[in-house]
Design a protein around this motif. Structure first.
Motif, PDB file in Angstrom:
ATOM      1  N   ASN A   1     -75.692 -43.809  36.067  1.00  0.00           N
ATOM      2  CA  ASN A   1     -77.126 -43.737  35.771  1.00  0.00           C
ATOM      3  C   ASN A   1     -77.431 -43.395  34.309  1.00  0.00           C
ATOM      4  N   LEU A   2     -76.645 -43.914  33.390  1.00  0.00           N
ATOM      5  CA  LEU A   2     -76.929 -43.754  31.973  1.00  0.00           C
ATOM      6  C   LEU A   2     -77.794 -44.920  31.477  1.00  0.00           C
ATOM      7  N   PHE A   3     -78.496 -44.691  30.389  1.00  0.00           N
ATOM      8  CA  PHE A   3     -79.303 -45.703  29.698  1.00  0.00           C
ATOM      9  C   PHE A   3     -80.290 -46.418  30.634  1.00  0.00           C
ATOM     10  N   PRO A   4     -81.151 -45.705  31.318  1.00  0.00           N
ATOM     11  CA  PRO A   4     -82.046 -46.346  32.291  1.00  0.00           C
ATOM     12  C   PRO A   4     -83.105 -47.247  31.678  1.00  0.00           C
ATOM     13  N   ASP A   5     -83.446 -47.057  30.386  1.00  0.00           N
ATOM     14  CA  ASP A   5     -84.521 -47.843  29.774  1.00  0.00           C
ATOM     15  C   ASP A   5     -84.041 -48.796  28.692  1.00  0.00           C
ATOM     16  N   LEU A   6     -82.743 -48.982  28.554  1.00  0.00           N
ATOM     17  CA  LEU A   6     -82.195 -49.778  27.455  1.00  0.00           C
ATOM     18  C   LEU A   6     -82.621 -51.240  27.575  1.00  0.00           C
ATOM     19  N   GLU A   7     -83.082 -51.801  26.448  1.00  0.00           N
ATOM     20  CA  GLU A   7     -83.517 -53.198  26.411  1.00  0.00           C
ATOM     21  C   GLU A   7     -82.661 -54.054  25.491  1.00  0.00           C
ATOM     22  N   ILE A   8     -82.103 -53.466  24.440  1.00  0.00           N
ATOM     23  CA  ILE A   8     -81.282 -54.212  23.488  1.00  0.00           C
ATOM     24  C   ILE A   8     -79.993 -53.440  23.256  1.00  0.00           C
ATOM     25  N   PHE A   9     -78.859 -54.124  23.420  1.00  0.00           N
ATOM     26  CA  PHE A   9     -77.563 -53.494  23.175  1.00  0.00           C
ATOM     27  C   PHE A   9     -76.704 -54.433  22.349  1.00  0.00           C
ATOM     28  N   SER A  10     -76.108 -53.881  21.285  1.00  0.00           N
ATOM     29  CA  SER A  10     -75.221 -54.665  20.432  1.00  0.00           C
ATOM     30  C   SER A  10     -74.030 -53.804  20.048  1.00  0.00           C
ATOM     31  N   PHE A  11     -72.850 -54.414  20.080  1.00  0.00           N
ATOM     32  CA  PHE A  11     -71.629 -53.676  19.760  1.00  0.00           C
ATOM     33  C   PHE A  11     -70.702 -54.582  18.953  1.00  0.00           C
ATOM     34  N   THR A  12     -70.202 -54.041  17.846  1.00  0.00           N
ATOM     35  CA  THR A  12     -69.200 -54.726  17.043  1.00  0.00           C
ATOM     36  C   THR A  12     -67.948 -53.868  17.037  1.00  0.00           C
ATOM     37  N   GLY A  13     -66.823 -54.421  17.466  1.00  0.00           N
ATOM     38  CA  GLY A  13     -65.629 -53.600  17.600  1.00  0.00           C
ATOM     39  C   GLY A  13     -64.354 -54.377  17.389  1.00  0.00           C
ATOM     40  N   LYS A  14     -63.262 -53.790  17.884  1.00  0.00           N
ATOM     41  CA  LYS A  14     -61.938 -54.376  17.694  1.00  0.00           C
ATOM     42  C   LYS A  14     -61.233 -54.492  19.044  1.00  0.00           C
ATOM     43  N   ASP A  15     -59.913 -54.377  19.054  1.00  0.00           N
ATOM     44  CA  ASP A  15     -59.130 -54.710  20.235  1.00  0.00           C
ATOM     45  C   ASP A  15     -59.527 -53.937  21.484  1.00  0.00           C
ATOM     46  N   GLU A  16     -59.854 -52.668  21.345  1.00  0.00           N
ATOM     47  CA  GLU A  16     -60.145 -51.851  22.514  1.00  0.00           C
ATOM     48  C   GLU A  16     -61.538 -52.123  23.066  1.00  0.00           C
ATOM     49  N   GLY A  17     -62.290 -52.992  22.424  1.00  0.00           N
ATOM     50  CA  GLY A  17     -63.687 -53.174  22.767  1.00  0.00           C
ATOM     51  C   GLY A  17     -63.951 -53.644  24.181  1.00  0.00           C
ATOM     52  N   ILE A  18     -63.125 -54.562  24.715  1.00  0.00           N
ATOM     53  CA  ILE A  18     -63.364 -55.101  26.050  1.00  0.00           C
ATOM     54  C   ILE A  18     -63.312 -53.997  27.097  1.00  0.00           C
ATOM     55  N   VAL A  19     -62.268 -53.185  27.067  1.00  0.00           N
ATOM     56  CA  VAL A  19     -62.127 -52.103  28.045  1.00  0.00           C
ATOM     57  C   VAL A  19     -63.237 -51.075  27.857  1.00  0.00           C
ATOM     58  N   TYR A  20     -63.519 -50.730  26.618  1.00  0.00           N
ATOM     59  CA  TYR A  20     -64.582 -49.769  26.299  1.00  0.00           C
ATOM     60  C   TYR A  20     -65.911 -50.224  26.873  1.00  0.00           C
ATOM     61  N   LEU A  21     -66.262 -51.469  26.631  1.00  0.00           N
ATOM     62  CA  LEU A  21     -67.551 -51.981  27.062  1.00  0.00           C
ATOM     63  C   LEU A  21     -67.656 -52.083  28.576  1.00  0.00           C
ATOM     64  N   THR A  22     -66.573 -52.509  29.208  1.00  0.00           N
ATOM     65  CA  THR A  22     -66.595 -52.615  30.671  1.00  0.00           C
ATOM     66  C   THR A  22     -66.822 -51.251  31.305  1.00  0.00           C
ATOM     67  N   THR A  23     -66.126 -50.239  30.790  1.00  0.00           N
ATOM     68  CA  THR A  23     -66.323 -48.869  31.295  1.00  0.00           C
ATOM     69  C   THR A  23     -67.741 -48.393  31.029  1.00  0.00           C
ATOM     70  N   LEU A  24     -68.242 -48.667  29.842  1.00  0.00           N
ATOM     71  CA  LEU A  24     -69.598 -48.241  29.488  1.00  0.00           C
ATOM     72  C   LEU A  24     -70.638 -48.909  30.385  1.00  0.00           C
ATOM     73  N   LEU A  25     -70.497 -50.203  30.592  1.00  0.00           N
ATOM     74  CA  LEU A  25     -71.463 -50.932  31.417  1.00  0.00           C
ATOM     75  C   LEU A  25     -71.513 -50.403  32.847  1.00  0.00           C
ATOM     76  N   ARG A  26     -70.373 -50.017  33.369  1.00  0.00           N
ATOM     77  CA  ARG A  26     -70.320 -49.540  34.757  1.00  0.00           C
ATOM     78  C   ARG A  26     -71.036 -48.204  34.938  1.00  0.00           C
ATOM     79  N   SER A  27     -71.413 -47.560  33.833  1.00  0.00           N
ATOM     80  CA  SER A  27     -72.151 -46.301  33.923  1.00  0.00           C
ATOM     81  C   SER A  27     -73.660 -46.507  33.824  1.00  0.00           C
ATOM     82  N   TRP A  28     -74.089 -47.737  33.573  1.00  0.00           N
ATOM     83  CA  TRP A  28     -75.502 -47.990  33.334  1.00  0.00           C
ATOM     84  C   TRP A  28     -76.308 -47.946  34.629  1.00  0.00           C
TER      85      TRP A  28
END
Length: 517
Positions: free
Chosen positions: A260-287
């Motif tokens: 239940n994080l980021f309940p009102d988020l409308e725009i998300f942008s991320f620029t990263g490197k190799d670890e980005g896919i795992v990081y983002l997947t974990t982050l998204l699952r908390s939304w």
């Protein structure tokens, strides 16, 4: 004078109408400002957005300062220290400014300018009603120490460029305006040593944790887990833009996060490197299923992420974002060309894209993947039917990884279901020309330029006739070798000769289309 001009609302409407004109609004407002009736409203609009502080400096008497144009910058020559009475015109116009940019055109004289501004009339803010500050004076670090001059009581938005950890600007913002709602910091200087880089990320993470009223945060650096947890619980945070970590060793992220994080988020942008896919997947699952409208990811990787990891990322997008809100998605994964040819395990698949089909409000879908993509006619049909509002659809891979799983049938699906399509980039197999559907089934989208990538083709005349009927507004065809030096064929990779033949064939199609029109 007509009595109607005694009504404040009518006067404001007249001035606003002149301001909204795309051409000549400055001249019209200037003319209105000379009239007593319209003066206040017109001057307010003339001064509300200032892209440089120079216009205010020029309000000082001529015997105080001389401004010399040096081409790309200005030299300010101060002849004496301003008296309190010299600030009258500056303060008169300064109270009307709502947005001000402090830019590099002041060149090396920026410090002197700030010193003079500090002598203004005691107790007055130079820009008391300033709402938005864009701070990009020069590369020199000391210029940031004077930002407090512009942090008036109404300030709610700050954009800063060329910032390093050695400046105290973050502390100044927190001390003077901790309730600020919009912060954008770009081109962060990361330092040369690992210690400097780790300290930088720690400082920005602490800064993010100290802002309780954010609605928009853009940082050219990633923040730590503590900051993510804080931001995820900030009420009404609508925009979050994060850059790559300061150093690879600072990118430590837990395998799970609270829900239940980021309940009102409308725009998300991320620029990263190799670890980005795992990081983002974990982050998204908390939304908390936010009403996300735009999702943009760009990763610079040393090696290809697998198709399975991309599948999991898109699944997380679908499962943890509101389907009726998401309109734009961009996924770019860039890997050095020497990582070898695609054998299928790195490509974006139609199966992964099916996770996004419930997001029926898509207008812009873009994938730029070094690992390529495997998208066939059925996949394009499903996308066209699921996303009728689509305006832009792009699939791009490295030149030796473009897929031809789709055919000209894919264009038929898009022409039948996507009425507003105006941008298309897709590699397909155009060697076989299918039968055209009845014209009443076609929507004739306003597509004028088609990027065919490395599409195979053998019959230029037949394909031209097919496209002319299906997409009658197309006038330009682009290929993956559009901007290459076609006269220099040395050191080309395998298969380039075939690509060049197809490029020339598509240019022949383009010429035939223009002849048909």
């Amino acid at each position: 004078m007509h009595r109607a001009l005694e009504i404040t609302e009518i006067v404001s409407s007249v001035v606003s109408a002149c301001h909204s004109e795309p051409w000549g609004s400055l001249g019209r407002l200037t003319a209105l400002a000379r009239c007593r009736i319209f003066h206040e409203d017109a001057v307010d609009l003339l001064w509300q957005d200032q892209l440089t502080i120079l216009n205010l400096i020029r309000c000082l008497p001529d015997d105080v300062v001389t401004v010399k144009n040096q081409g790309n910058s200005f030299e300010l020559i101060f002849h004496r220290t301003p008296h309190p009475s010299d600030w009258a015109r500056v303060l008169y116009y300064g109270r009307r400014v709502r947005m001000c940019a402090i830019d590099y055109t002041l060149n090396g004289g920026v410090k002197k300018v700030f010193q003079v501004l500090r002598t203004r009339a005691s107790g007055d803010y130079l820009l008391p009603n300033l709402v938005e500050l864009r701070w990009r004076p020069v590369y020199c670090i000391e210029s940031y120490t004077d930002i407090d001059l512009f942090l008036g009581p109404m300030i709610s938005s700050i954009s800063i460029f060329w910032l390093s950890a050695s400046t105290s600007v973050l502390d100044t913002i927190l001390r003077t305006r901790p309730s600020i709602s919009t912060v954008q910091i770009y081109d962060i200087l990361r330092g040369k040593t690992v210690c400097d880089q780790l300290a930088l990320q720690s400082r920005f993470s602490s800064f993010a944790c100290s802002l309780p009223n954010l609605t928009s945060l853009s940082l050219d650096i990633c923040v730590d887990t503590e900051a993510i947890l804080h931001l995820g619980k900030v009420p009404h945070l609508k925009r979050l833009v994060l850059g790559p970590p300061a150093h690879a060793s600072s990118f430590v992220f837990p395998s799970t996060l609270p829900a239940n994080l980021f309940p009102d988020l409308e725009i998300f942008s991320f620029t990263g490197k190799d670890e980005g896919i795992v990081y983002l997947t974990t982050l998204l699952r908390s939304w908390a299923n936010p009403p996300l409208e735009s999702f943009r990811i760009v990763l610079q990787c040393k090696s290809h992420p697998t198709s399975a990891s991309i599948d999991e990322l898109l699944r997380a997008v679908s499962e943890h974002c509101s389907h009726d809100a998401l309109q734009r998605i961009h996924l770019g994964i860039h890997v050095p060309a020497d990582q070898g040819r695609n054998d299928g395990q790195y490509a974006l698949t139609g199966r992964a894209l099916r996770h996004l089909l419930p997001c029926f409000s898509f207008t812009d879908v873009s994938f730029h993947l070094s690992g390529g993509y495997r998208v066939d006619d059925h996949d394009i049909l499903m996308m066209a039917m699921a996303w009728p509002k689509l305006r832009r659809l792009r699939f791009r891979g490295n030149t030796d990884r473009q897929s031809c799983d789709a055919t000209l049938q894919a264009l038929i699906s898009l022409a039948k279901h996507c009425r507003n399509l105006n941008t298309l980039e897709l590699t397909f197999d155009a060697t076989c020309i299918p039968a055209l559907p009845p014209h009443e089934q076609l929507l004739y989208p306003p597509l004028t330029t088609l990027n065919v990538g490395d599409s195979l083709i053998v019959d230029a005349q037949g394909v031209a006739g097919f496209i002319y009927v299906l997409l009658p507004r197309i006038l330009e065809l682009k290929t993956s070798v559009e901007n290459d030096d076609l006269d220099d064929l040395e050191d080309r990779g395998p298969g380039f000769a075939e690509r060049l033949v197809c490029h020339k064939m598509w240019k022949s199609v383009e010429e035939r289309l223009r002849d048909l029109y």
